[in-house]
Design an enzyme around this catalytic site. Structure first.
Site, PDB file in Angstrom:
ATOM      1  N   GLY A 113       0.779  -1.242   0.000  1.00  0.00           N
ATOM      2  CA  GLY A 113       0.000   0.000   0.000  1.00  0.00           C
ATOM      3  C   GLY A 113       0.803   1.280   0.000  1.00  0.00           C
ATOM      4  O   GLY A 113       0.341   2.313  -0.477  1.00  0.00           O
TER       5      GLY A 113
ATOM      6  N   ASP B 250      -4.228   1.747  10.756  1.00  0.00           N
ATOM      7  CA  ASP B 250      -5.629   1.366  10.939  1.00  0.00           C
ATOM      8  C   ASP B 250      -5.725   0.611  12.275  1.00  0.00           C
ATOM      9  O   ASP B 250      -5.618   1.224  13.331  1.00  0.00           O
ATOM     10  CB  ASP B 250      -5.980   0.524   9.701  1.00  0.00           C
ATOM     11  CG  ASP B 250      -7.412   0.093   9.607  1.00  0.00           C
ATOM     12  OD1 ASP B 250      -8.230   0.853   9.087  1.00  0.00           O
ATOM     13  OD2 ASP B 250      -7.711  -1.030  10.029  1.00  0.00           O
TER      14      ASP B 250
HETATM   15  N1  HPA Z   1      -8.596   1.598   2.541  1.00  0.00           N
HETATM   16  C1  HPA Z   1      -7.754   0.676   2.024  1.00  0.00           C
HETATM   17  N2  HPA Z   1      -7.048  -0.162   2.748  1.00  0.00           N
HETATM   18  C2  HPA Z   1      -7.169  -0.086   4.084  1.00  0.00           C
HETATM   19  C3  HPA Z   1      -8.018   0.850   4.703  1.00  0.00           C
HETATM   20  C4  HPA Z   1      -8.773   1.745   3.879  1.00  0.00           C
HETATM   21  O1  HPA Z   1      -9.553   2.612   4.334  1.00  0.00           O
HETATM   22  N3  HPA Z   1      -7.882   0.666   6.051  1.00  0.00           N
HETATM   23  C5  HPA Z   1      -6.990  -0.358   6.213  1.00  0.00           C
HETATM   24  N4  HPA Z   1      -6.558  -0.819   5.046  1.00  0.00           N
END
Ligand code: HPA
Ligand code: MG
Length: 176
Positions: A42, A104
């Protein structure tokens, strides 16, 4: 495939402005021998921009990637985190800046911080572009945060939903 509308939360211009400020804060706070460790997948878009902002701010630091996977991430999490791709660099005695797209639940970043500390890192700091405190399930805070966000699912700028949307230049919420 149907494309649902996406409500923009942070435009590419807002993100770019915030990253310049973040880079100066990080440069001022961290030593010259800092190793940057983006957590894949990510963080790759954010890391690419942050690294270049840091270079503009005068911080030309080495970088190494780590890929972590957390099973059931998103909906239900088993708490199991795997090292899919490990670092090539040794972190012993070094100052490390862990970079991620979103803080998160905190499980993945807590795992990363503990791992790096156990390998002898002198100092481990966390930089997350987004912080979603409502979702936290472990005791962890980021040292550097781009934006605090509410508990809604966001995509774009590296963030995916089932592998899609990572290439959007902005961060948005899927509507409907
Ligand atoms: N979006 C994408 N991936 C994620 C998110 C989110 O809001 N929260 C944790 N992983
Ligand atoms: Mg994801």
């Amino acid at each position: 495939m149907e494309n649902p509308p996406i409500a923009i939360r942070f435009s590419s211009a807002e993100i770019a402005t915030r990253i310049e400020d973040l880079a100066r804060d990080i440069r001022d706070a961290m030593p010259d021998d800092t190793l940057m460790v983006p957590i894949l997948t990510g963080s790759f878009v954010f890391a690419a921009d942050l690294v270049r902002a840091l270079a503009r701010a005068g911080a030309d630091w080495p970088l190494d990637f780590m890929t972590l996977s957390s099973y059931g991430a998103g909906t239900r999490s088993s708490g199991q985190i795997d090292i899919v791709r490990d670092l090539r660099e040794s972190v012993a005695g070094r100052s490390v800046l862990v970079i991620d797209d979103i803080l998160d639940t905190g499980r993945t970043l807590l795992f990363a911080r503990d791992l790096l500390r156990n390998r002898g890192a002198r100092d481990v700091r966390i930089c997350a572009l987004l912080d979603k405190p409502a979702r936290r399930s472990v005791d962890l805070q980021a040292d550097f945060v781009g934006f605090a966000v509410t508990d809604e699912f966001l995509v774009g700028y590296g963030l995916d939903k089932a592998g899609r949307y990572r290439g959007l230049p902005y961060i948005g919420a899927i509507e409907g």
